[in-house]
Enzyme design. Structure first.
Site, mmCIF file in Angstrom:
data_model
loop_
_atom_site.group_PDB
_atom_site.id
_atom_site.type_symbol
_atom_site.label_atom_id
_atom_site.label_comp_id
_atom_site.label_asym_id
_atom_site.label_seq_id
_atom_site.Cartn_x
_atom_site.Cartn_y
_atom_site.Cartn_z
ATOM 1 N N THR A 27 -33.562 -64.763 59.652
ATOM 2 C CA THR A 27 -34.188 -63.507 60.079
ATOM 3 C C THR A 27 -35.601 -63.660 60.605
ATOM 4 O O THR A 27 -36.327 -64.565 60.192
ATOM 5 C CB THR A 27 -34.215 -62.511 58.902
ATOM 6 O OG1 THR A 27 -34.593 -61.219 59.387
ATOM 7 C CG2 THR A 27 -35.197 -62.922 57.828
ATOM 8 N N THR A 32 -31.663 -59.773 62.430
ATOM 9 C CA THR A 32 -31.161 -60.833 61.557
ATOM 10 C C THR A 32 -29.783 -61.268 62.043
ATOM 11 O O THR A 32 -29.052 -60.500 62.640
ATOM 12 C CB THR A 32 -31.089 -60.291 60.115
ATOM 13 O OG1 THR A 32 -32.365 -59.753 59.789
ATOM 14 C CG2 THR A 32 -30.747 -61.365 59.130
ATOM 15 N N SER A 66 -33.113 -59.278 50.842
ATOM 16 C CA SER A 66 -31.762 -58.740 50.659
ATOM 17 C C SER A 66 -30.718 -59.713 51.184
ATOM 18 O O SER A 66 -29.525 -59.503 50.987
ATOM 19 C CB SER A 66 -31.606 -57.432 51.435
ATOM 20 O OG SER A 66 -32.572 -56.509 51.056
HETATM 21 O O1 DON Z 1 -34.899 -60.658 53.840
HETATM 22 C C1 DON Z 1 -34.596 -59.478 54.020
HETATM 23 O O2 DON Z 1 -34.005 -58.803 53.209
HETATM 24 C C2 DON Z 1 -34.962 -58.826 55.331
HETATM 25 N N1 DON Z 1 -36.106 -59.484 55.856
HETATM 26 C C3 DON Z 1 -33.797 -58.841 56.255
HETATM 27 C C4 DON Z 1 -34.076 -58.142 57.538
HETATM 28 C C5 DON Z 1 -32.899 -57.772 58.313
HETATM 29 O O3 DON Z 1 -31.766 -57.967 57.927
HETATM 30 C C6 DON Z 1 -33.190 -57.092 59.586
HETATM 31 N N2 DON Z 1 -32.066 -56.956 60.433
HETATM 32 N N3 DON Z 1 -31.150 -56.298 60.501
#
Ligand code: DON
Length: 241
Positions: A71, A53, A125
């Site tokens: 992301t 992300t 998140s």
């Molecule tokens: O939307 C979310 O909360 C997750 N899909 C975020 C994923 C994420 O931050 C991965 N990377 N570090």
């Protein structure tokens, strides 16, 4: 230029090992000076793309602020590239609870409310945030990090507002994270040991882990001056135009 599976390309081996070709290659070789790679062949600049992300915080000279977190979710998302589009599809389905009590890839355990249903949006998140003060942008902030995103964003904001830290300290000071399950508080390796000892006596369990978040923060003072901070946990950067 010539290397590849010979079942698919014209095999140039004989040409490459020929006397004539090799003599030609030596003609522009120097024992005195290394040849820059760009002189050998055209170099096409490759944009560097992070495999997770990404967050960007922006403020322009008029005071307009933008916080964007985007992301693919997991590494290379769903591993499916859109034909003709050249971009990956995400695997955000993992942000649904597949069934109550079963953790997703971030160890988050959800319930019925987040179960998979048609036309429903999964939990996220991601917390791109603009804090306003007297109606104007004061803090622009966000981070990657799955379930640790709101944790990092919240602690960075509290560090500025309540602990009066500089934006740099607010972003880079040790963070902690807890998400109910697993039953452990994750702390960064540089978390103060005496704090851990005190809390352990209160039955908190800790586990040390790598960086929590990669927070990009801009703080704008009353005169409109902006201080931008790129998290030193990664190769993040600040750009001023
Ligand atoms: O939307 C979310 O909360 C997750 N899909 C975020 C994923 C994420 O931050 C991965 N990377 N570090």
């Amino acid at each position: 230029k010539f290397m590849g599976d010979p079942d698919f390309i014209e095999d140039k081996t004989q040409m490459l090992i020929s006397e004539e070709y090799l003599k030609n290659r030596w003609r522009n070789f120097s024992f005195e000076k290394a040849t820059p790679s760009a002189e050998v062949g055209k170099i096409i600049a490759q944009p560097k793309e992070s495999n997770e992300t990404t967050h960007i915080s922006i403020i322009d000279k008029f005071g307009n602020a933008v916080a964007v977190t985007t992301t693919l979710n997991g590494l290379y998302g769903s591993k499916v590239v859109v034909k003709g589009g050249g971009y990956f599809l995400n695997n955000e389905m993992d942000d649904f609870s597949v069934k109550p009590g079963v953790p997703n890839m971030f160890g988050a355990v959800g319930g019925e409310a987040n179960k998979i249903e048609p036309n429903k949006r999964m939990l996220s998140s991601m917390t791109p945030t603009i804090v306003l003060k007297n109606g104007k942008p004061y803090i622009v902030v966000g981070t990657p990090g799955g379930t640790t995103i709101p944790t990092s964003v919240y602690q960075s904001i509290v560090n500025v507002i309540d602990f009066k830290m500089t934006p740099s300290s607010a972003v880079n000071s040790a963070k902690f994270h807890h998400q109910w399950l697993p039953e452990v508080v994750f702390v960064e390796k540089n978390f103060p040991e005496n704090t851990l000892k005190i809390l352990e006596q209160k039955n908190y369990k800790f586990e040390k882990r790598g960086g929590i978040g990669r927070t990009e923060m801009i703080v704008i003072d009353e005169k409109g001056n902006a201080t931008a901070v790129a998290d030193s946990r990664g190769d993040d950067s600040v750009a001023v135009e």
